[in-house]
Design a protein around this motif. Sequence first.
Motif, short mmCIF file in Angstrom:
data_model
loop_
_atom_site.label_atom_id
_atom_site.label_comp_id
_atom_site.label_asym_id
_atom_site.label_seq_id
_atom_site.Cartn_x
_atom_site.Cartn_y
_atom_site.Cartn_z
N TRP A 242 0.87 -1.17 0.00
CA TRP A 242 0.00 0.00 0.00
C TRP A 242 0.91 1.22 0.00
N TRP A 243 0.89 1.96 -1.10
CA TRP A 243 1.82 3.08 -1.26
C TRP A 243 1.42 4.27 -0.40
N TRP A 244 2.37 5.19 -0.24
CA TRP A 244 2.24 6.23 0.79
C TRP A 244 1.70 7.55 0.27
N HIS A 245 2.23 8.08 -0.85
CA HIS A 245 1.85 9.42 -1.28
C HIS A 245 1.23 9.43 -2.67
N TYR A 246 0.11 10.15 -2.78
CA TYR A 246 -0.67 10.22 -4.01
C TYR A 246 -0.85 11.68 -4.45
N THR A 250 -5.13 14.17 -9.48
CA THR A 250 -5.25 13.25 -10.61
C THR A 250 -5.57 11.82 -10.21
N GLY A 251 -5.36 11.48 -8.94
CA GLY A 251 -5.51 10.10 -8.51
C GLY A 251 -4.30 9.26 -8.85
N GLY A 252 -3.17 9.89 -9.15
CA GLY A 252 -1.94 9.18 -9.48
C GLY A 252 -1.04 9.01 -8.28
N LEU A 253 0.10 8.35 -8.51
CA LEU A 253 1.07 8.09 -7.44
C LEU A 253 2.17 9.14 -7.47
N VAL A 254 2.54 9.63 -6.29
CA VAL A 254 3.66 10.56 -6.17
C VAL A 254 4.91 9.83 -5.72
N GLU A 255 4.85 9.12 -4.60
CA GLU A 255 6.00 8.38 -4.06
C GLU A 255 5.48 7.23 -3.21
N VAL A 332 11.63 15.62 -4.00
CA VAL A 332 11.82 15.77 -5.44
C VAL A 332 10.58 15.33 -6.21
N GLN A 333 10.02 14.18 -5.84
CA GLN A 333 8.84 13.70 -6.55
C GLN A 333 7.64 14.61 -6.31
#
Length: 376
Positions: A242-246, A250-255, A332-333
């Motif tokens: 389960w990823w941390w940052h969105y 946009t509903g996309g992934l950041v990091e 950075v991301q």
Amino acid sequence: MTWPLRAELDGDNTRLVDRLCTVALEGLPRMYRPDSDEFAFTRARSTSGELELRGTSTRYAAIVALGAQWLPEEKQRAVLGGMNVEEFVALLVSRLDRTTNLGDAGLIAWAAAQSAHPLLPKALERLRELDDPNKPQYVVEASWVVAALASSIGQAEVKDHLAAARERLLVSRHGNSPLFPHGTGPGLLPWYRSHVACYADQVYPIQALAILHRMRGDEEAKTAAVRAADRICELQGPGGQWWWHYDARTGGLVEGYPVYTVHQASMGPMALLDLTDAGGPSYREAIERGLRWITDPAEHRGHETEPIVHDADGVTWRKIYRGDPKKVVRAVQGLTTKAVPGLHMPGIDAAYKPFALDRECRPYEFGWLLYAWLAR
């Protein structure tokens, strides 16, 4: 020990959840500070190798109460310093006058509502005093307010407060994005990360809106919860992470990193199971993928490292992370996706690989674990 789990899982995951619930019962009493009747903020491995308690947390105590509600009374007393949940919630409510944080008050009111506590009116009164409808709030705390008020339906008059809290949460989203932001309005975050939302910003709205739908048949709330749940499941990592940052726009992934054990075993299953129980779809496959990560994290394959779960010590280590100085990858991301949605700095993931293990464990991790798997 075999626990009466609220959801059917495959054999390996059933045994893992049974094991984790037992670890929670080992660990929670060691996180309790009997001198002040409080839970520690964290239990961590010191430089000398010993496990030590650090700080205290009202918030984590309330979350433990929400989870301990589903234990038999003798186990409640083992976890809560000799008190049962009713006595412990009474203690938390008695201290509400000194509580100034909206999220803490929301959790205490929720615990009072869930346990049908006679002091619920006092808890709701303090929650109203702290909840300024004209002020932006963090989405996590705004979600706890909705969960507390929705859980109070039929026990107290919460109609107007709940209507305002519900609206605040639902309109916080950016346009047609399925994901929730970090704050319900501007002013809480610096400009360069105002688009960044975390996993908790999705889980708690999903859970709160599921409770709201279950309590009063709110189809709009259910639809919003399902959209967010579907999206985080679509973005789940190949190893069940389960990823941390969105990107809330946009509903996309950041990091993706850190990956937190509490997300894999507790918060993710908790929200998704609450949504299923409220009439949403089944998320069993995603839940099981997330659980498998705990005993076989992809990040540690091929590397000599210790396991996440330590039964005898009553801990599950908190997270796997990059170990990058000053969280440079996140920064950075965040900047690149702010400038161009979906743009990620090439090569930075390879430069800072996620091998590091955070050797601490917090009481809320076990509180949500018990809620996730034992709540009925």
